[in-house]
Design a protein around this motif. Structure first.
Motif, PDB file in Angstrom:
ATOM      1  N   HIS A  23     -46.937 -88.840   0.669  1.00 37.28           N
ATOM      2  CA  HIS A  23     -46.141 -89.766   1.342  1.00 37.28           C
ATOM      3  C   HIS A  23     -47.331 -90.614   2.021  1.00 37.28           C
ATOM      4  O   HIS A  23     -48.133 -89.989   2.467  1.00 37.28           O
ATOM      5  CB  HIS A  23     -45.515 -89.081   2.872  1.00 37.28           C
ATOM      6  CG  HIS A  23     -44.463 -88.196   2.191  1.00 37.28           C
ATOM      7  ND1 HIS A  23     -43.005 -88.714   1.958  1.00 37.28           N
ATOM      8  CD2 HIS A  23     -44.525 -86.727   1.819  1.00 37.28           C
ATOM      9  CE1 HIS A  23     -42.387 -87.553   1.710  1.00 37.28           C
ATOM     10  NE2 HIS A  23     -43.360 -86.737   1.499  1.00 37.28           N
TER      11      HIS A  23
ATOM     12  N   VAL B 101     -48.924 -92.586   5.158  1.00 38.43           N
ATOM     13  CA  VAL B 101     -48.558 -92.418   6.752  1.00 38.43           C
ATOM     14  C   VAL B 101     -49.190 -93.786   7.205  1.00 38.43           C
ATOM     15  O   VAL B 101     -50.240 -94.147   7.272  1.00 38.43           O
ATOM     16  CB  VAL B 101     -49.324 -91.113   7.311  1.00 38.43           C
ATOM     17  CG1 VAL B 101     -48.935 -91.062   8.758  1.00 38.43           C
ATOM     18  CG2 VAL B 101     -48.644 -90.059   6.722  1.00 38.43           C
TER      19      VAL B 101
ATOM     20  N   GLN C  63     -44.047 -92.806   5.368  1.00 39.97           N
ATOM     21  CA  GLN C  63     -43.908 -92.300   6.481  1.00 39.97           C
ATOM     22  C   GLN C  63     -44.574 -93.411   7.681  1.00 39.97           C
ATOM     23  O   GLN C  63     -45.482 -93.482   7.972  1.00 39.97           O
ATOM     24  CB  GLN C  63     -44.488 -90.763   6.776  1.00 39.97           C
ATOM     25  CG  GLN C  63     -44.410 -90.016   8.060  1.00 39.97           C
ATOM     26  CD  GLN C  63     -43.128 -89.439   8.301  1.00 39.97           C
ATOM     27  OE1 GLN C  63     -41.936 -89.858   7.660  1.00 39.97           O
ATOM     28  NE2 GLN C  63     -43.117 -88.495   8.983  1.00 39.97           N
TER      29      GLN C  63
ATOM     30  N   VAL D 173     -40.188 -91.498  13.786  1.00 40.91           N
ATOM     31  CA  VAL D 173     -40.272 -91.772  12.389  1.00 40.91           C
ATOM     32  C   VAL D 173     -39.378 -92.487  11.519  1.00 40.91           C
ATOM     33  O   VAL D 173     -38.177 -92.108  11.773  1.00 40.91           O
ATOM     34  CB  VAL D 173     -40.781 -90.737  11.748  1.00 40.91           C
ATOM     35  CG1 VAL D 173     -41.949 -89.939  12.528  1.00 40.91           C
ATOM     36  CG2 VAL D 173     -39.778 -89.649  11.766  1.00 40.91           C
TER      37      VAL D 173
ATOM     38  N   ASP E  85     -38.657 -93.688   7.407  1.00 46.26           N
ATOM     39  CA  ASP E  85     -39.078 -93.476   6.056  1.00 46.26           C
ATOM     40  C   ASP E  85     -38.462 -94.460   4.861  1.00 46.26           C
ATOM     41  O   ASP E  85     -37.378 -93.995   4.416  1.00 46.26           O
ATOM     42  CB  ASP E  85     -38.921 -92.100   5.471  1.00 46.26           C
ATOM     43  CG  ASP E  85     -39.934 -90.901   6.071  1.00 46.26           C
ATOM     44  OD1 ASP E  85     -40.850 -90.605   5.322  1.00 46.26           O
ATOM     45  OD2 ASP E  85     -39.812 -90.720   7.130  1.00 46.26           O
TER      46      ASP E  85
ATOM     47  N   THR F 257     -36.457 -86.947   7.183  1.00 45.33           N
ATOM     48  CA  THR F 257     -37.246 -86.395   5.815  1.00 45.33           C
ATOM     49  C   THR F 257     -38.112 -85.313   6.061  1.00 45.33           C
ATOM     50  O   THR F 257     -39.234 -85.481   6.730  1.00 45.33           O
ATOM     51  CB  THR F 257     -38.209 -87.716   5.548  1.00 45.33           C
ATOM     52  OG1 THR F 257     -37.331 -89.059   5.511  1.00 45.33           O
ATOM     53  CG2 THR F 257     -38.711 -87.712   4.199  1.00 45.33           C
TER      54      THR F 257
ATOM     55  N   ALA G  52     -41.645 -85.256   4.473  1.00 44.73           N
ATOM     56  CA  ALA G  52     -42.477 -86.108   4.982  1.00 44.73           C
ATOM     57  C   ALA G  52     -43.016 -85.545   6.157  1.00 44.73           C
ATOM     58  O   ALA G  52     -44.230 -85.961   6.804  1.00 44.73           O
ATOM     59  CB  ALA G  52     -42.108 -87.459   5.332  1.00 44.73           C
TER      60      ALA G  52
ATOM     61  N   GLN H  59     -35.635 -89.018  14.161  1.00 45.18           N
ATOM     62  CA  GLN H  59     -35.459 -90.051  12.933  1.00 45.18           C
ATOM     63  C   GLN H  59     -33.988 -90.272  12.971  1.00 45.18           C
ATOM     64  O   GLN H  59     -33.101 -89.396  13.073  1.00 45.18           O
ATOM     65  CB  GLN H  59     -36.102 -89.366  11.945  1.00 45.18           C
ATOM     66  CG  GLN H  59     -36.296 -90.256  10.535  1.00 45.18           C
ATOM     67  CD  GLN H  59     -36.625 -89.463   9.312  1.00 45.18           C
ATOM     68  OE1 GLN H  59     -37.301 -88.534   9.562  1.00 45.18           O
ATOM     69  NE2 GLN H  59     -36.727 -90.454   8.441  1.00 45.18           N
TER      70      GLN H  59
END
Length: 291
Positions: free
Chosen positions: A172, A174, A206, A218, A220, A233, A236, A260
């Motif tokens: 992922h 970031v 992410q 967050v 994604d 996720t 992640a 999220q």
């Protein structure tokens, strides 16, 4: 080729929420012995969830309690992925409803992933322990391409969070937004970001914003899976925990809360636990059956 007549039951669960309306939905097939790869992909595509999980017998030497160890594979609507946290949580909750809470272990393409399910106030919660994570740098050119695909000026990034590729079962990228408004404003170039992610072998990007010392929001994007955005996720989250520890953004012993899905109307909550002296990351969340 598996026919529709022999197709096993496909369960629908959400992970990282105690109600069906929140979190990230996943398809769960508790016995995928009769399915080949194309049949699993077809089921995942038909459901349209970001991932679906398929269980078969465990490989020799996996360990775990008899009857509580499995091989697990994950398919998005477009392709197989090596590891998926939310589908792992969803599957663990589905199994716990049938055989009771306790310890499970799953053989994934990324490695063995133990999961513990407990009941808290009538809600089942699952905690997975990731494979050993690692962090790597991203080139300036690839970072510039990622930002261009997202439509994010470099000035909108939080300078305290260096862009990195983090792995805890899947890769992922970031990136940290400087403001919640920046995180909320997500309208990216699907094809452009998908092409970059394929080249870098990324599962999601992410995107994070830090609300306080241990609370993050967050998002994604998941174009390589054929999904604009993943609502919650777990893979992640594990990668982010390793990233935050590696960069010294949190202590070696820390419990982080990741929010999220609110921007998608499916709010979820992921708990990331880091322990001093232990590289692996724990990710916890509730689960619930959808139908």
């Amino acid at each position: 080729m598996t026919t529709n007549r022999s197709r096993p039951e496909v369960l629908r669960y959400t992970a990282f929420s105690s109600t069906p309306e929140g979190g990230n939905p996943a398809g769960v097939v508790l016995d995928a012995t009769a399915l080949d790869d194309s049949a699993m992909l077809a089921i995942a595509a038909d459901l349209g969830y970001s991932e679906s999980a398929f269980l078969t017998a465990p490989p020799e030497g996996l360990g775990g309690q008899e009857g509580r160890a499995y091989s697990i594979r994950y398919f998005s609507p477009k392709a197989e992925v090596p590891f998926c946290g939310h589908a792992t949580v969803a599957t663990a909750v589905a199994l716990a409803e049938r055989m009771g809470p306790g310890e499970l272990v799953f053989a994934t393409r990324a490695g063995a992933v133990p999961v513990e399910v407990v009941e808290e106030g009538g809600t089942l919660r699952a905690t997975l322990t990731s494979v050993e994570p690692h962090i790597e740098e991203i080139t300036d050119a690839d970072l510039a391409e990622a930002l261009a695909a997202l439509g994010w000026p470099a000035a909108d990034l939080d300078p305290a969070f260096l862009p990195r590729i983090a792995f805890a079962g899947a890769r992922h990228l970031v990136l940290a937004a400087a403001t919640r408004a920046r995180l909320a404003d997500l309208a990216y170039d699907f094809a452009r970001l998908e092409a970059l992610m394929h080249r870098l072998d990324l599962t999601t990007v992410q995107l994070v914003w830090r609300e306080s010392a241990a609370v993050f929001h967050v998002r994604d994007p998941f174009p390589v899976g054929g999904v604009v955005e993943d609502p919650a996720t777990g893979a992640a989250a594990a990668a982010f925990g390793a990233y935050a520890r590696d960069l010294g953004l949190v202590s070696e012993d820390a419990v982080l809360t990741l929010h999220q899905g609110a921007d998608l109307g499916r709010p979820g909550e992921l708990t990331v636990t880091l322990r001093a002296g232990e590289l692996r990351v724990r990710v916890s969340g509730a689960g619930a059956r959808i139908s």
